[in-house]
Motif scaffolding. Sequence first.
Motif, PDB file in Angstrom:
ATOM      1  N   LYS A   1       0.839  -1.206   0.000  1.00  0.00           N
ATOM      2  CA  LYS A   1       0.000   0.000   0.000  1.00  0.00           C
ATOM      3  C   LYS A   1       0.871   1.252   0.000  1.00  0.00           C
ATOM      4  O   LYS A   1       0.559   2.237  -0.671  1.00  0.00           O
ATOM      5  CB  LYS A   1      -0.926  -0.003   1.215  1.00  0.00           C
ATOM      6  N   ALA A   2       1.955   1.179   0.763  1.00  0.00           N
ATOM      7  CA  ALA A   2       2.865   2.325   0.802  1.00  0.00           C
ATOM      8  C   ALA A   2       3.465   2.584  -0.582  1.00  0.00           C
ATOM      9  O   ALA A   2       3.593   3.740  -1.004  1.00  0.00           O
ATOM     10  CB  ALA A   2       3.966   2.077   1.825  1.00  0.00           C
ATOM     11  N   TRP A   3       3.800   1.507  -1.265  1.00  0.00           N
ATOM     12  CA  TRP A   3       4.349   1.670  -2.622  1.00  0.00           C
ATOM     13  C   TRP A   3       3.308   2.278  -3.560  1.00  0.00           C
ATOM     14  O   TRP A   3       3.608   3.159  -4.357  1.00  0.00           O
ATOM     15  CB  TRP A   3       4.820   0.326  -3.188  1.00  0.00           C
TER      16      TRP A   3
ATOM     17  N   GLN B   1     -10.933  -5.340  -2.385  1.00  0.00           N
ATOM     18  CA  GLN B   1     -11.635  -4.097  -2.075  1.00  0.00           C
ATOM     19  C   GLN B   1     -10.669  -2.912  -2.100  1.00  0.00           C
ATOM     20  O   GLN B   1     -10.961  -1.861  -2.670  1.00  0.00           O
ATOM     21  CB  GLN B   1     -12.298  -4.213  -0.710  1.00  0.00           C
ATOM     22  N   TYR B   2      -9.491  -3.149  -1.491  1.00  0.00           N
ATOM     23  CA  TYR B   2      -8.489  -2.087  -1.485  1.00  0.00           C
ATOM     24  C   TYR B   2      -8.109  -1.718  -2.913  1.00  0.00           C
ATOM     25  O   TYR B   2      -8.007  -0.540  -3.270  1.00  0.00           O
ATOM     26  CB  TYR B   2      -7.256  -2.509  -0.682  1.00  0.00           C
TER      27      TYR B   2
ATOM     28  N   ALA C   1      -8.429   1.887  -4.753  1.00  0.00           N
ATOM     29  CA  ALA C   1      -7.248   2.622  -5.197  1.00  0.00           C
ATOM     30  C   ALA C   1      -7.120   2.628  -6.718  1.00  0.00           C
ATOM     31  O   ALA C   1      -6.181   3.213  -7.265  1.00  0.00           O
ATOM     32  CB  ALA C   1      -5.998   2.009  -4.566  1.00  0.00           C
ATOM     33  N   GLY C   2      -8.019   1.958  -7.390  1.00  0.00           N
ATOM     34  CA  GLY C   2      -7.990   1.945  -8.852  1.00  0.00           C
ATOM     35  C   GLY C   2      -6.876   1.093  -9.432  1.00  0.00           C
ATOM     36  O   GLY C   2      -6.186   1.501 -10.365  1.00  0.00           O
ATOM     37  N   LEU C   3      -6.673  -0.075  -8.852  1.00  0.00           N
ATOM     38  CA  LEU C   3      -5.591  -0.953  -9.307  1.00  0.00           C
ATOM     39  C   LEU C   3      -6.164  -2.204  -9.960  1.00  0.00           C
ATOM     40  O   LEU C   3      -7.272  -2.638  -9.634  1.00  0.00           O
ATOM     41  CB  LEU C   3      -4.724  -1.403  -8.120  1.00  0.00           C
TER      42      LEU C   3
END
Lengths: 219, 647
Positions: free
Chosen positions: A111-113, A153-154, A158-160
């Motif tokens: 997530k940090a990346w 969901q994440y 985040a649009g990934l």
Amino acid sequence: MAQRMQQGARPGGSRFAQFKLVLLGESAVGKSSLVLRFVKDQFDDYRESTIGAAFLTQTIALDENTTVKFEIWDTAGQERYKSLAPMYYRNANCAVVVYDITQASSLDKAKAWVKELQRQANENIIIALAGNKLDLVNESPDKRAIQTSDAEQYAREAGLLFFETSAKTATNVKELFTAIAKKLPMDQAGPRGIRAGQRPGVDLRPGDSSTSPTPGCNC
Amino acid sequence: MADTANIDTAETAEGISTKDFDKRAGSEHSESGTREVPIASLQSRESSPPPLPARPRQLSRPDRSPFGSYSRPSSAGGPRLASRATTAVSRADIQTKSYGDERPGGHLLPGSRGVSRQQSFSNLGRFVSNSKSDGGDSASIRSYIPTLEASGDVESLLGEVLSDYASPAWKKLDACALEQAGYFHDVTYEVDVLNDIFEREFDELEPSRPDGSNEEALMAQFRSKLKHFLILSSAGKPIYSRHGDDQLVTNYIGVVQTIISFYQGAKDGLKGFTAGDVRFVIMSKGPLNLVAISQLGESDAQLRAQLEALYMQILSTLTLPNMERMFSNRPSIDLRRPLQGTETLLSALADGFTRGSPSSLLSALECLRLRKTHRQVINNSMLKVRSQNLLYGLIVAGGKLVSVIRPKKHSLHPGDLELIFNMLFEAEGIKAGGGENWIPICLPGFNNTGFLYMYVSFLSATQPNHEVVERPSSRDEREEEIAILFISPNKEGFFELRQMKDDLVEQLQENGGMQSIRSAVVKGRPSCVDIAPGTVARHFLYKSKGNVQFAMPSYEPNFNTTLSRRRLLSLYHILHASVHVKNAHLKVQHCISRDSISLAWITPMFELFCVADPSASRNALAQAANKIIQWIRREEERVFIIGGAVF
């Protein structure tokens, strides 16, 4: 570094595009293994840590007319290489952020990346999230530390792009890179210089034997 | 000095005559014996120095406690006794044929010491002198004389190089082999078993089980290792251990740390100590303590050099200021995190030392043997395509340097190259998919405060038509890989250097440079017999001091196994240690043992270490040494890179 994306149309109406891809993620989540599976269709059970970064290329055919060449930066995941990362993602068209579905902390790192990429990298960068080591979970489901739905969901928020992969069994590896290729903007650019055959790998065949030293003579 | 003069003429002219040679050897220290030819002349030369006082016989490890393992009753018991009894069968045979066992300076100092081995004959007097740590200043000289020209010696070459030196590791290996084999008669079997034991030295320990059920087995495995390296912070935190996981080494780290800090507290840093058969050498470097624990009989200086290399590896990952900052911010920092992923590099270095590496022993590089004109073609190609930001450009084939270009004012530090070669050819990190690599690396010899960036690309020597896609996993195959390395201070320089590589490969392809590299790689090192037909020499190391490079022949056909190579290297270590003892102004040293006859020859220009069958005469070995020197002179510009290409 120059923008390394080039697209063009081949004479026969076929399209060729070249994209820069970067792999990021915590160490030992399987970045190099994913690349090795994608590029060479191989897998090593024991793989030493990547030192620095490795640069590889792979070409895939999306359909009859469309060929996509990836120039891949496989980076090392250790903390000490972090300051070098911008160099690899700066001009990237796409990124694969990898985590290990059996290690909860690796998703936080991922997530940090993603955050960093969205802030610092190319505006239009396509980011895919890959939860690797699916084979371990298929073997023993209690090893799973990150639920598919949570990650999914994440990724949606985040649009990934999102895949759970296994470099070992090749599950979803090709699919991951193909999905990225499909999402990349193939049509924007007009016909440009075709880079086919431009692969700089030089022909290393022995070639002219006239230059080879006469055996036995040492002078 | 007469000796120096002799040697100098030897270098320029025909080489030393064997007579000179013997004289020189003799003049270092006289010896006597019931031997025919050259010995008679020895005693007459000038005034032989007076015999040195009696010293305990401790040769290979001069810094060890004065009473080496020989005199320790404990180590003479048990399996070793058994193994000695067994080998004595052949030993007795040999004595009547050729030479006996050492008996330290019997005729010179009668009764001064116990007879070390029962089989010694009083008429086989030998002069043995050596140094020990307490004095630290005396030369270590060992000259043995065969009683007869042995013919048809039954012992295989270097079968037991070290038996005379009582290196604990070899005793242990022998003892183990005996336990397992039962007999020594079947030589091949024996060697197989020893090989096996030595090969297992490099196996990883299995992980400790959480319930501790395999603790005992692990301890046994841990203790059976012949060599350990430990690195810990001065706060006592473990940083690296070659063998064993945390759980296993914690206790040892604690003990070692206590010992070290006890002496540090007394402002009298501990440098080394011996426990049983094991030598401990300690090196404190700022916030790090490095410990080498060896049963292989290396000297303290050699072990220290190995620790130095490990330390350099750590710096090359972190840089010195970075590491110091980490420790000053938090003295109790766990350095394993920042070093994560480099354990394999440290272990590859450590295993290289355990296996034995001529390059690290001599602190020198080996070059690929190439015709001068061919090398020039390659150098010029590289200079021609040189890109703006290049610092060093190297072509390396199987750990041997092919070509270097460098700026006029910077040379390359051998220690730095050792790290690079270790990374490329020993560790497996640079293998990912076989692509090209871009590696931040600190070269401590060049500058330990910052990073350089290294572009690496591999080409295969045997499969010429493509770049390597997946690197071979076996060590032997890697001998045939060609690596192109470009080092730059510019961290954004990858694509620039990549272009340079493409241009270079194209150039070399056109002008035949690639072909000459490839054929040289495939040809490999020449054998001793190729170098000097009919020579008795079985192997040698020649170091050119000026070029910081060394040359050697192939290990084959005489040293085909890891174990036989380790034994050879141990012999070199012993020779090297004895001529490099502080204040040992030795020029020639001759060693004769049951299994080999060897020679170290030191001049301001070069160091030569040469090994032959025990059946060879000293004359023959001296001749062989001269032949080797002649060959080197003839081939100097092929086996060494002289000057290199600068820009």
